[in-house]
Design a protein around this motif. Structure first.
Motif, PDB file in Angstrom:
ATOM      1  N   ARG A 196     -12.644  12.551  -5.036  1.00  0.00           N
ATOM      2  CA  ARG A 196     -12.438  13.557  -4.013  1.00  0.00           C
ATOM      3  C   ARG A 196     -11.875  13.174  -3.021  1.00  0.00           C
ATOM      4  NH1 ARG A 196     -17.055  16.069  -5.761  1.00  0.00           N
ATOM      5  NH2 ARG A 196     -18.454  15.872  -3.627  1.00  0.00           N
ATOM      6  N   GLN A 197     -12.298  12.287  -2.467  1.00  0.00           N
ATOM      7  CA  GLN A 197     -12.040  11.108  -0.884  1.00  0.00           C
ATOM      8  C   GLN A 197     -10.321  11.138  -1.210  1.00  0.00           C
ATOM      9  OE1 GLN A 197     -14.496   9.270   1.968  1.00  0.00           O
ATOM     10  NE2 GLN A 197     -15.857   9.905   0.080  1.00  0.00           N
ATOM     11  N   LEU A 198     -10.429   9.917  -2.346  1.00  0.00           N
ATOM     12  CA  LEU A 198      -9.032   9.380  -2.863  1.00  0.00           C
ATOM     13  C   LEU A 198      -8.129  10.454  -3.126  1.00  0.00           C
ATOM     14  CD1 LEU A 198     -10.316   6.632  -5.076  1.00  0.00           C
ATOM     15  CD2 LEU A 198      -8.576   6.310  -2.659  1.00  0.00           C
ATOM     16  N   GLN A 199      -8.550  11.546  -4.063  1.00  0.00           N
ATOM     17  CA  GLN A 199      -6.939  12.503  -4.704  1.00  0.00           C
ATOM     18  C   GLN A 199      -6.590  13.272  -3.127  1.00  0.00           C
ATOM     19  OE1 GLN A 199      -8.880  15.424  -7.083  1.00  0.00           O
ATOM     20  NE2 GLN A 199      -7.188  15.923  -7.506  1.00  0.00           N
ATOM     21  N   THR A 200      -7.616  13.355  -2.276  1.00  0.00           N
ATOM     22  CA  THR A 200      -6.872  14.535  -0.866  1.00  0.00           C
ATOM     23  C   THR A 200      -5.976  13.657  -0.623  1.00  0.00           C
ATOM     24  OG1 THR A 200      -9.399  15.568  -0.704  1.00  0.00           O
ATOM     25  CG2 THR A 200      -7.922  15.069   1.327  1.00  0.00           C
ATOM     26  N   ILE A 201      -6.321  12.517  -0.333  1.00  0.00           N
ATOM     27  CA  ILE A 201      -5.449  11.301   0.351  1.00  0.00           C
ATOM     28  C   ILE A 201      -3.736  11.004   0.092  1.00  0.00           C
ATOM     29  CG2 ILE A 201      -4.736   8.693   1.115  1.00  0.00           C
ATOM     30  CD1 ILE A 201      -8.191   8.451   1.937  1.00  0.00           C
ATOM     31  N   ASP A 202      -4.258  10.866  -1.686  1.00  0.00           N
ATOM     32  CA  ASP A 202      -3.109  10.610  -2.424  1.00  0.00           C
ATOM     33  C   ASP A 202      -2.062  11.884  -2.367  1.00  0.00           C
ATOM     34  OD1 ASP A 202      -3.465   8.476  -2.615  1.00  0.00           O
ATOM     35  OD2 ASP A 202      -4.553   9.034  -4.895  1.00  0.00           O
ATOM     36  N   GLU A 203      -2.942  13.588  -2.604  1.00  0.00           N
ATOM     37  CA  GLU A 203      -2.239  14.787  -3.014  1.00  0.00           C
ATOM     38  C   GLU A 203      -1.496  14.528  -1.515  1.00  0.00           C
ATOM     39  OE1 GLU A 203      -5.075  17.584  -4.628  1.00  0.00           O
ATOM     40  OE2 GLU A 203      -4.559  16.656  -6.091  1.00  0.00           O
ATOM     41  N   SER A 204      -1.985  14.345  -0.087  1.00  0.00           N
ATOM     42  CA  SER A 204      -1.500  14.591   1.181  1.00  0.00           C
ATOM     43  C   SER A 204      -0.369  14.235   1.380  1.00  0.00           C
ATOM     44  CB  SER A 204      -2.563  14.728   2.033  1.00  0.00           C
ATOM     45  OG  SER A 204      -3.357  15.391   1.988  1.00  0.00           O
ATOM     46  N   LEU A 205       0.121  12.787   0.996  1.00  0.00           N
ATOM     47  CA  LEU A 205       0.930  11.880   1.017  1.00  0.00           C
ATOM     48  C   LEU A 205       1.970  12.326   0.181  1.00  0.00           C
ATOM     49  CD1 LEU A 205      -0.576   8.383   1.768  1.00  0.00           C
ATOM     50  CD2 LEU A 205       0.542   9.759   3.616  1.00  0.00           C
ATOM     51  N   GLU A 206       1.648  12.687  -1.041  1.00  0.00           N
ATOM     52  CA  GLU A 206       2.871  13.133  -1.876  1.00  0.00           C
ATOM     53  C   GLU A 206       3.425  13.879  -1.910  1.00  0.00           C
ATOM     54  OE1 GLU A 206       0.943  13.354  -5.770  1.00  0.00           O
ATOM     55  OE2 GLU A 206       0.263  10.832  -5.984  1.00  0.00           O
ATOM     56  N   ALA A 207       2.667  15.799  -0.708  1.00  0.00           N
ATOM     57  CA  ALA A 207       2.753  16.358  -0.077  1.00  0.00           C
ATOM     58  C   ALA A 207       4.025  16.472   0.745  1.00  0.00           C
ATOM     59  CB  ALA A 207       2.179  16.945   0.000  1.00  0.00           C
ATOM     60  N   LEU A 208       2.961  15.252   1.196  1.00  0.00           N
ATOM     61  CA  LEU A 208       3.933  15.115   3.253  1.00  0.00           C
ATOM     62  C   LEU A 208       5.303  13.922   2.880  1.00  0.00           C
ATOM     63  CD1 LEU A 208       4.714  14.506   6.055  1.00  0.00           C
ATOM     64  CD2 LEU A 208       2.850  12.209   5.678  1.00  0.00           C
ATOM     65  N   GLU A 209       5.792  13.311   1.774  1.00  0.00           N
ATOM     66  CA  GLU A 209       6.390  12.531   1.065  1.00  0.00           C
ATOM     67  C   GLU A 209       7.720  13.230   0.506  1.00  0.00           C
ATOM     68  OE1 GLU A 209       7.337   8.331  -1.210  1.00  0.00           O
ATOM     69  OE2 GLU A 209       5.367   9.813  -2.002  1.00  0.00           O
ATOM     70  N   ALA A 210       7.209  14.214  -0.137  1.00  0.00           N
ATOM     71  CA  ALA A 210       8.509  15.342  -0.621  1.00  0.00           C
ATOM     72  C   ALA A 210       9.422  15.707   0.713  1.00  0.00           C
ATOM     73  CB  ALA A 210       7.520  16.305  -1.033  1.00  0.00           C
ATOM     74  N   CYS A 211       8.200  16.288   1.593  1.00  0.00           N
ATOM     75  CA  CYS A 211       9.120  16.272   2.945  1.00  0.00           C
ATOM     76  C   CYS A 211       9.904  15.541   3.454  1.00  0.00           C
ATOM     77  CB  CYS A 211       8.248  17.773   3.909  1.00  0.00           C
ATOM     78  SG  CYS A 211       7.630  18.750   2.578  1.00  0.00           S
ATOM     79  N   PHE A 212       9.202  15.025   4.458  1.00  0.00           N
ATOM     80  CA  PHE A 212       9.377  13.693   5.468  1.00  0.00           C
ATOM     81  C   PHE A 212       9.140  11.987   4.746  1.00  0.00           C
ATOM     82  CE2 PHE A 212       8.065  17.800   7.382  1.00  0.00           C
ATOM     83  CZ  PHE A 212       9.032  18.031   7.874  1.00  0.00           C
ATOM     84  N   PRO A 213       9.968  12.255   3.536  1.00  0.00           N
ATOM     85  CA  PRO A 213       8.790  10.869   3.617  1.00  0.00           C
ATOM     86  C   PRO A 213       8.975   9.710   3.950  1.00  0.00           C
ATOM     87  CG  PRO A 213      11.569  11.112   2.402  1.00  0.00           C
ATOM     88  CD  PRO A 213      11.376  12.528   3.452  1.00  0.00           C
ATOM     89  N   GLU A 214      10.236   8.783   5.322  1.00  0.00           N
ATOM     90  CA  GLU A 214      10.215   8.422   5.569  1.00  0.00           C
ATOM     91  C   GLU A 214       8.456   8.100   6.603  1.00  0.00           C
ATOM     92  OE1 GLU A 214      12.159  12.221   8.166  1.00  0.00           O
ATOM     93  OE2 GLU A 214      12.011  11.218   6.358  1.00  0.00           O
ATOM     94  N   TYR A 215       7.979   9.263   6.843  1.00  0.00           N
ATOM     95  CA  TYR A 215       6.824   9.789   7.703  1.00  0.00           C
ATOM     96  C   TYR A 215       5.473   9.392   6.377  1.00  0.00           C
ATOM     97  CZ  TYR A 215       8.620  12.371  11.215  1.00  0.00           C
ATOM     98  OH  TYR A 215       9.541  13.221  12.142  1.00  0.00           O
ATOM     99  N   ALA A 216       5.149   9.459   5.303  1.00  0.00           N
ATOM    100  CA  ALA A 216       4.329   8.917   4.554  1.00  0.00           C
ATOM    101  C   ALA A 216       4.956   7.273   4.343  1.00  0.00           C
ATOM    102  CB  ALA A 216       5.262   9.782   2.673  1.00  0.00           C
ATOM    103  N   THR A 217       6.061   6.557   4.278  1.00  0.00           N
ATOM    104  CA  THR A 217       6.063   5.527   4.288  1.00  0.00           C
ATOM    105  C   THR A 217       5.447   4.630   5.422  1.00  0.00           C
ATOM    106  OG1 THR A 217       8.047   5.809   2.638  1.00  0.00           O
ATOM    107  CG2 THR A 217       7.576   3.386   3.993  1.00  0.00           C
ATOM    108  N   LEU A 218       5.210   5.137   6.498  1.00  0.00           N
ATOM    109  CA  LEU A 218       5.486   5.218   7.579  1.00  0.00           C
ATOM    110  C   LEU A 218       3.456   4.861   7.329  1.00  0.00           C
ATOM    111  CD1 LEU A 218       5.938   5.920  11.617  1.00  0.00           C
ATOM    112  CD2 LEU A 218       3.431   5.973  10.995  1.00  0.00           C
ATOM    113  N   LEU A 219       3.143   6.477   6.973  1.00  0.00           N
ATOM    114  CA  LEU A 219       1.415   6.186   7.254  1.00  0.00           C
ATOM    115  C   LEU A 219       0.742   5.144   6.322  1.00  0.00           C
ATOM    116  CD1 LEU A 219       1.080   9.925   7.232  1.00  0.00           C
ATOM    117  CD2 LEU A 219       0.992   8.279   9.522  1.00  0.00           C
ATOM    118  N   ARG A 220       2.176   5.144   5.919  1.00  0.00           N
ATOM    119  CA  ARG A 220       1.126   4.314   3.955  1.00  0.00           C
ATOM    120  C   ARG A 220       0.744   2.674   5.232  1.00  0.00           C
ATOM    121  NH1 ARG A 220       3.870   7.283   0.161  1.00  0.00           N
ATOM    122  NH2 ARG A 220       2.308   8.228  -1.716  1.00  0.00           N
ATOM    123  N   LEU A 221       2.322   2.182   5.426  1.00  0.00           N
ATOM    124  CA  LEU A 221       2.428   0.542   5.515  1.00  0.00           C
ATOM    125  C   LEU A 221       1.768   0.487   7.306  1.00  0.00           C
ATOM    126  CD1 LEU A 221       6.418   0.621   5.366  1.00  0.00           C
ATOM    127  CD2 LEU A 221       4.334  -0.861   3.984  1.00  0.00           C
TER     128      LEU A 221
END
Length: 204
Positions: free
Chosen positions: A140-165
């Motif tokens: 559940r915890q991993l799914q929350t993070i994954d889905e949130s990052l995917e949603a962020l990437e759809a709107c602001f891909p550069e922000y998602a990349t920044l957070l992942r790195l």
């Protein structure tokens, strides 16, 4: 700790969660089975769902119908997995001696299913349940993070990349800025906005 700091800590813990999940999945529970095998088996409840759509007298004997009546009387929720079912049954407060016997019998029946799947000794099935519950929580915890990052990437891909790195991979700020092709000042501005946005997604 404020929400933004908590969210950052969640992102930083991502790799630890993945490692812990893999460790639990590989743990042996008996009969050559692993926690992962039992967990996947526990998710296959199609026949059970089909049976629940039929009148119980068509597939339950009289004693089993009494157990069903007990469950309907005392349970407010009916989880599908056997581990969750056992936890719910153990919380039943019997009203009399007859109900006490039925609760014990119902607990034994569920425990036997778990033991049969896991090959666990009677005194060990609760340990299996505990590991299965932890595995479910990690997912559940991993799914929350994954889905949130995917949603962020759809709107602001550069922000998602920044957070992942920066937080999942643990790269230093100057490295992340270089990868994104931005200067330090822009990195700080993007980081602030990225954290703000991911908090919104993870709070849904």
């Amino acid at each position: 700790m404020d929400v933004e700091k908590m969210t950052i800590e969640q992102l930083k813990s991502y790799k630890r969660l993945v490692a812990r999940k893999k460790l639990i999945e590989k743990q042996k529970v008996g009969s050559g089975l692993t926690v992962s095998t039992v967990y996947e088996d526990d998710k296959l409840q199609e026949l059970h769902r089909q049976l629940r759509g039929l009148p119980s007298y068509m597939y339950l004997d009289k004693q089993e119908q009494q157990l069903e009546k007990l469950a309907h009387t005392h349970l407010t929720r009916y989880p599908a997995g056997t581990k969750a079912q056992l936890r719910e049954v153990k919380q039943i407060q019997p009203g009399n001696a007859d109900e006490e016997q039925l609760v014990q019998e119902l607990s034994r029946k569920i425990a036997k299913v778990i033991e049969a799947r896991a090959g666990a000794a009677p005194e060990g099935y609760e340990g299996v349940i505990e590991r299965l519950s932890e595995l479910q929580d990690l997912e559940r915890q991993l799914q929350t993070i994954d889905e949130s990052l995917e949603a962020l990437e759809a709107c602001f891909p550069e922000y998602a990349t920044l957070l992942r790195l920066r937080y999942i991979e643990g790269k230093p700020a100057d490295f992340v800025a270089s990868e994104l092709g931005i200067v330090d000042r822009t990195f700080r501005r993007w980081r602030q906005k990225a954290v703000y946005e991911i908090v919104r997604f993870m709070s849904v």
